[in-house]
Design a protein around this motif. Structure first.
Motif, PDB file in Angstrom:
ATOM      1  N   GLN A 532     -27.396  -7.730 -72.553  1.00 44.97           N
ATOM      2  CA  GLN A 532     -28.437  -6.762 -72.239  1.00 44.97           C
ATOM      3  C   GLN A 532     -29.209  -6.286 -73.462  1.00 44.97           C
ATOM      4  N   VAL A 533     -30.316  -5.596 -73.194  1.00 46.97           N
ATOM      5  CA  VAL A 533     -31.132  -4.970 -74.235  1.00 46.97           C
ATOM      6  C   VAL A 533     -30.644  -3.531 -74.403  1.00 46.97           C
ATOM      7  N   PRO A 534     -30.438  -3.069 -75.636  1.00 44.06           N
ATOM      8  CA  PRO A 534     -29.983  -1.685 -75.848  1.00 44.06           C
ATOM      9  C   PRO A 534     -30.943  -0.679 -75.219  1.00 44.06           C
ATOM     10  N   GLU A 535     -30.378   0.405 -74.697  1.00 42.72           N
ATOM     11  CA  GLU A 535     -31.198   1.410 -74.016  1.00 42.72           C
ATOM     12  C   GLU A 535     -30.516   2.766 -74.117  1.00 42.72           C
ATOM     13  N   LYS A 536     -31.324   3.820 -74.247  1.00 45.10           N
ATOM     14  CA  LYS A 536     -30.801   5.179 -74.225  1.00 45.10           C
ATOM     15  C   LYS A 536     -31.439   5.926 -73.064  1.00 45.10           C
ATOM     16  N   VAL A 537     -30.611   6.586 -72.247  1.00 41.63           N
ATOM     17  CA  VAL A 537     -31.085   7.330 -71.079  1.00 41.63           C
ATOM     18  C   VAL A 537     -30.783   8.803 -71.306  1.00 41.63           C
ATOM     19  N   SER A 538     -31.816   9.649 -71.250  1.00 44.60           N
ATOM     20  CA  SER A 538     -31.646  11.075 -71.551  1.00 44.60           C
ATOM     21  C   SER A 538     -31.771  11.973 -70.323  1.00 44.60           C
ATOM     22  N   LYS A 539     -31.838  11.394 -69.150  1.00 42.56           N
ATOM     23  CA  LYS A 539     -31.877  12.197 -67.923  1.00 42.56           C
ATOM     24  C   LYS A 539     -30.527  12.890 -67.745  1.00 42.56           C
ATOM     25  N   VAL A 540     -30.540  14.184 -67.399  1.00 41.57           N
ATOM     26  CA  VAL A 540     -29.276  14.882 -67.193  1.00 41.57           C
ATOM     27  C   VAL A 540     -28.566  14.263 -65.994  1.00 41.57           C
ATOM     28  N   SER A 541     -27.286  13.985 -66.159  1.00 42.71           N
ATOM     29  CA  SER A 541     -26.513  13.328 -65.110  1.00 42.71           C
ATOM     30  C   SER A 541     -25.045  13.657 -65.305  1.00 42.71           C
ATOM     31  N   SER A 542     -24.249  13.305 -64.311  1.00 39.33           N
ATOM     32  CA  SER A 542     -22.822  13.624 -64.397  1.00 39.33           C
ATOM     33  C   SER A 542     -22.019  12.657 -63.541  1.00 39.33           C
ATOM     34  N   THR A 543     -20.735  12.901 -63.476  1.00 37.05           N
ATOM     35  CA  THR A 543     -19.793  12.017 -62.789  1.00 37.05           C
ATOM     36  C   THR A 543     -20.211  11.730 -61.355  1.00 37.05           C
ATOM     37  N   ILE A 544     -20.769  12.717 -60.679  1.00 41.15           N
ATOM     38  CA  ILE A 544     -21.136  12.567 -59.275  1.00 41.15           C
ATOM     39  C   ILE A 544     -22.216  11.511 -59.074  1.00 41.15           C
ATOM     40  N   ASP A 545     -22.970  11.194 -60.136  1.00 44.71           N
ATOM     41  CA  ASP A 545     -24.090  10.253 -60.042  1.00 44.71           C
ATOM     42  C   ASP A 545     -23.681   8.805 -60.299  1.00 44.71           C
ATOM     43  N   MET A 546     -22.444   8.569 -60.642  1.00 43.64           N
ATOM     44  CA  MET A 546     -22.060   7.226 -61.065  1.00 43.64           C
ATOM     45  C   MET A 546     -22.038   6.230 -59.912  1.00 43.64           C
ATOM     46  N   ALA A 547     -21.431   6.594 -58.780  1.00 41.33           N
ATOM     47  CA  ALA A 547     -21.356   5.660 -57.651  1.00 41.33           C
ATOM     48  C   ALA A 547     -22.743   5.224 -57.179  1.00 41.33           C
ATOM     49  N   PRO A 548     -23.690   6.153 -56.918  1.00 35.20           N
ATOM     50  CA  PRO A 548     -25.023   5.700 -56.497  1.00 35.20           C
ATOM     51  C   PRO A 548     -25.751   4.893 -57.565  1.00 35.20           C
ATOM     52  N   THR A 549     -25.515   5.211 -58.840  1.00 37.46           N
ATOM     53  CA  THR A 549     -26.169   4.462 -59.919  1.00 37.46           C
ATOM     54  C   THR A 549     -25.684   3.021 -59.949  1.00 37.46           C
TER      55      THR A 549
END
Length: 649
Positions: A532-549
Motif C-alpha cells: 500500500q501507499v502510506p497514509e495518515k487519517v486525522s478524522k476522529v474515530s474510535s473502536t466502535i468504528d472499526m467493524a464498519p470501516t
C-alpha cells in the motif's frame, strides 16, 4: 450529620469532581435527610437495633466511599451495583494490587467512619421520654420535608446543555459517572441499589416522527445512486414485524434502525477486497510503544501503512472485553455490566467474523492466556470464529506471568501458513499487560535496551517499553514469515491505554499533550499491507468504528444501519463517545461533567442547539445498544439472525 457530610465533601475532592453550589445544597439536604432518619431511629426504636443500624450506616458509607474512590483511581470509573449482578469477571486476582495502588489519603474515609462510630457509641444517645404527639410529628415530618426539598432541588440547577437531567438520573442512574456527579454520593447509593434490583433495563429512545419509516423505500435503478449499490436492504419483513410488535421497547429499536440512512460507498470501498485479514487487539497499545529504535517494526507499520492519528480507545466497564466486543460488532456495551461475559449471545449477528465467513473466509482467533477473565473459548465461536486457540490449545506457557506475543505469533503463523483459501484471524496479545511497577519476565527482558534510549526513564516506562519490544518482535516475525503477507492486511488497535500508568509519564514520552480532556485514551490504530501507499487519517474515530470501516474496505455484504459506528472513510459525521456520554467531534470536546463544549478553535465552535442534538444522538446510540442486549432484540428478529449467521457452524 457532620461525618456523613464530611465523607460526601471529601469524596468529591478526592475524585476531582466539580462541586457547584446546587450540588452542595443537594448533598446537604440528602445528608440532612439521612441524619433525621438516624435521629428518629435512635429516639424511638429499640436501643440495640438503633445502634446496629446507625453503626452500619456509618460503616457502609465510609467503606463505599473508600472503594469507589479506589476504583476510580485504579480503573478510571465509578461502579454501579449492577456490575456485581451480570457477567462479573475474575477481579479477585487483582485485590492485592488494588490495595497497594490506593493513595494514602483514601484511607481517610475509613478513619472518618471509625471515629464517627466510636463517638456515637461513647455518647450513647438516649431514647425520647417526651410522649407529646407534636414532638413525634415533628420528628417524622423532618425527614419527609428534607427529602421533598432534595427532590425539588433535582428539578432546578441543571446546566442548559446537561447530558441528562438530575431528576432522570435519580430515577434511572444508568449513566453512573453523571449520576454520581449530579446527585451526590450518598443519594447515588440508595437510588443505584434500587435501580439495580428493580430495573428491567428499559431506556428512553427519542426518534423524530419524520424518521419513522412506514413502508419500504422503493427506488428504481435510475433513481438509486451508484454509491448505494448493494447497500439498500429489503425491509418489508422487518416493517411487518415492527407493525405486529406489541413490546414498545422492541418497536423503538425497530424504528431506530429502520429510520437510519444508509452509508454510501466511497473511494476506499473494496481496496482490500479478497485479501486475507489479521485483526490484532493489542493489550494497552499506546503511542509511546512506537519508536524508531526500540520498536522498528511498529514504527515501519506506522510510517508505511495507514495511521489513524486521532483514534481513541474509550474505556468502558471491562476495558479489554468491551473493546473486543465493540470492534467485532460495533455496538456499545451496557454500562456497568461486563457485556461480553453477560450478553455475548445477544449481540448483533452482523459480527466481523460472520461477515467474512459469508464471503468464504476461514475465521479463527487467538489469545496467549486462558479463560480466567472472560470465557473466550465459548464466546468466540458464538461470535463466528471457526476455531479459537489459547494457551491450552496452541500456545505453550513458557514464562511466569503474562505470556510472550512472539511465542504466540510463531504458533499462529504456522497455522495460517497451512490455511487453504482466504482467512480472517483475530489476535489478542498480552505481553504489554500491566503491572508496570513490579519486576516481571517480559518487563525485565529488554530493559537495558530501553535504558540506552531513555536512561532516566521511571520504572513504569522502562517496564512497559521492555514489554513493547516483545510485541514488536512478534509483529516482525509475522511480517517476515507469513507466506501470504503480500496478500494480507494487518490492523492493530488498543483495547485501552496502559492502565495504572501515570498520565504525566504518558504525557512526557508522547509527542502530543496527553493531559487534556480524554487524550490519555488517544491510542494508535494502524492498517498495514506491504503493497500500500502510506497514509495518515486525522478524522476522529474510535473502536466502535472499526467493524464498519473494515466491512467497507473489504467490500463485505452488510447492513450499514446495524452498526453504531461509522466507516471512518465515509462522509458521515463522526463522534468519539465515552462511557459518561462525553464526546469528541471534529470541532471539539463536550464534557458531561460540567455540560460544556470545549472547541479546538474558539472561532469555530458550535451552538447550544447543536450540542443538544449531538447529545441526543449519543444517548440514542448508547440506549439502543443497551436495549439490544438487555431485551434480546436479535433473538426476536430471527430473519436478521438467519441472514448473517447462515454459514455459521
Amino acid at each position: 450529620m457532620i461525618p456523613l457530610l464530611l465523607i460526601e465533601i471529601l469524596f468529591r475532592v478526592q475524585n476531582s469532581q466539580t462541586y457547584p453550589s446546587i450540588v452542595f445544597v443537594r448533598s446537604l439536604l440528602f445528608v440532612g435527610f439521612l441524619t433525621s432518619i438516624l435521629y428518629l431511629i435512635n429516639t424511638y426504636l429499640n436501643t440495640i437495633l438503633a445502634r446496629i443500624l446507625t453503626v452500619l450506616l456509618f460503616f457502609f458509607n465510609s467503606i463505599y466511599a473508600f472503594f469507589q474512590t479506589g476504583i476510580h483511581y485504579y480503573y478510571g470509573h465509578f461502579f454501579s451495583m449492577r456490575f456485581l449482578f451480570e457477567g462479573t469477571p475474575d477481579v479477585g486476582s487483582y485485590t492485592v494490587d488494588f490495595l497497594k495502588y490506593l493513595k494514602f489519603e483514601t484511607y481517610a474515609f475509613i478513619l472518618i467512619g471509625l471515629i464517627a462510630i466510636a463517638v456515637y457509641l461513647y455518647i450513647k444517645p438516649e431514647k425520647a421520654t417526651d410522649t407529646n404527639p407534636k414532638y413525634l410529628l415533628v420528628s417524622i415530618m423532618s425527614p419527609l420535608l428534607l427529602y421533598l426539598a432534595y427532590i425539588a432541588m433535582l428539578f432546578i440547577g441543571d446546566a442548559p446543555n446537561a447530558f441528562e437531567s438530575s431528576i432522570k438520573l435519580y430515577i434511572k442512574p444508568y449513566y453512573t459517572e453523571n449520576a454520581m456527579n449530579q446527585l451526590g454520593m450518598s443519594s447515588f447509593i440508595s437510588t443505584d441499589i434500587i435501580y439495580s434490583l428493580t430495573s428491567d433495563g428499559s431506556l428512553e429512545v427519542k426518534i423524530p416522527q419524520e424518521e419513522i419509516v412506514d413502508e419500504p423505500i422503493e427506488e428504481s435503478e435510475e433513481e438509486k445512486p451508484s454509491t448505494l449499490d448493494g447497500r439498500i436492504q429489503d425491509d418489508l419483513e422487518w416493517i411487518q414485524a415492527r407493525d405486529a410488535e406489541q413490546n414498545d421497547t422492541i418497536r423503538s429499536i425497530d424504528n431506530y434502525f429502520l429510520g437510519k440512512s444508509y452509508t454510501e460507498r466511497n473511494d476506499k470501498t473494496g481496496v482490500y477486497k479478497d485479501k486475507n485479514f489479521i485483526y490484532v487487539l493489542v493489550e494497552a497499545f499506546d503511542m509511546i510503544a512506537i519508536h524508531e529504535t526500540l520498536t522498528p517494526t511498529l514504527y515501519k507499520m506506522q510510517q508505511e501503512g495507514t495511521y489513524f492519528d486521532h483514534f481513541y480507545s474509550p474505556q468502558f466497564n471491562c476495558a479489554t472485553a468491551e473493546s473486543e466486543l465493540m470492534s467485532l460488532s460495533s455496538l456499545y456495551p451496557v454500562i456497568d455490566t461486563c457485556t461480553m461475559s453477560a450478553y455475548y449471545d445477544r449481540t448483533s449477528p452482523q459480527t466481523i467474523f460472520n461477515l467474512f465467513k459469508n464471503k468464504g473466509y476461514n475465521t479463527s482467533s487467538y489469545h496467549n492466556w486462558n479463560d480466567q477473565f472472560y470465557p473466550r473459548s465459548i464466546i468466540h465461536p458464538e461470535l463466528g470464529s471457526d476455531h479459537y486457540r489459547d494457551v491450552k490449545t496452541l500456545i505453550p506457557r513458557l514464562i511466569s506471568g503474562w505470556q510472550s506475543d512472539l511465542t504466540m505469533m510463531e504458533g499462529i503463523v504456522k497455522e495460517l501458513n497451512a490455511e487453504e483459501g482466504k482467512f480472517m484471524s483475530y489476535i489478542i496479545t498480552s505481553s504489554t499487560h500491566l503491572p508496570y511497577d513490579v519486576s516481571s519476565s517480559l518487563g525485565n527482558r529488554y530493559v537495558n535496551k530501553v535504558l540506552e534510549v531513555y536512561p532516566d526513564a521511571p520504572l513504569e516506562i522502562r517496564t512497559y517499553l521492555s514489554k513493547a519490544v516483545e510485541l514488536d518482535l512478534a509483529m516482525q516475525y509475522l511480517l517476515e514469515n507469513l507466506s501470504s503477507m503480500d496478500n494480507t492486511v494487518v490492523a492493530m488497535y488498543a483495547d485501552h491505554r496502559p492502565l495504572k500508568m501515570k498520565g504525566a509519564y504518558l504525557d512526557k514520552y508522547s509527542d502530543i499533550n496527553r493531559l487534556a480532556m480524554y487524550e490519555l485514551d488517544r491510542t494508535p490504530m494502524i492498517v498495514y499491507n506491504p503493497q500500500q501507499v502510506p497514509e495518515k487519517v486525522s478524522k476522529v474515530s474510535s473502536t466502535i468504528d472499526m467493524a464498519p470501516t473494515f466491512a467497507n474496505l473489504f467490500d463485505l455484504e452488510y447492513d450499514t444501519r446495524l452498526f453504531m459506528g461509522n466507516d471512518i472513510f465515509s462522509n458521515e459525521e463522526n463522534f468519539v463517545i465515552f462511557q459518561s456520554g462525553s464526546w469528541y467531534s471534529q470541532k471539539g470536546y463536550f464534557s458531561t461533567a460540567d455540560a460544556r463544549f470545549y472547541p479546538f478553535d474558539e472561532a469555530d465552535s458550535i451552538s447550544s442547539d447543536e450540542i443538544n442534538r449531538v447529545n441526543q444522538i449519543v444517548k440514542n446510540k448508547m440506549s439502543v445498544s443497551s436495549l439490544i442486549y438487555t431485551h434480546q432484540y436479535f433473538n426476536k428478529r430471527l430473519f436478521i439472525q438467519d441472514k448473517y449467521k447462515q454459514l455459521a457452524p
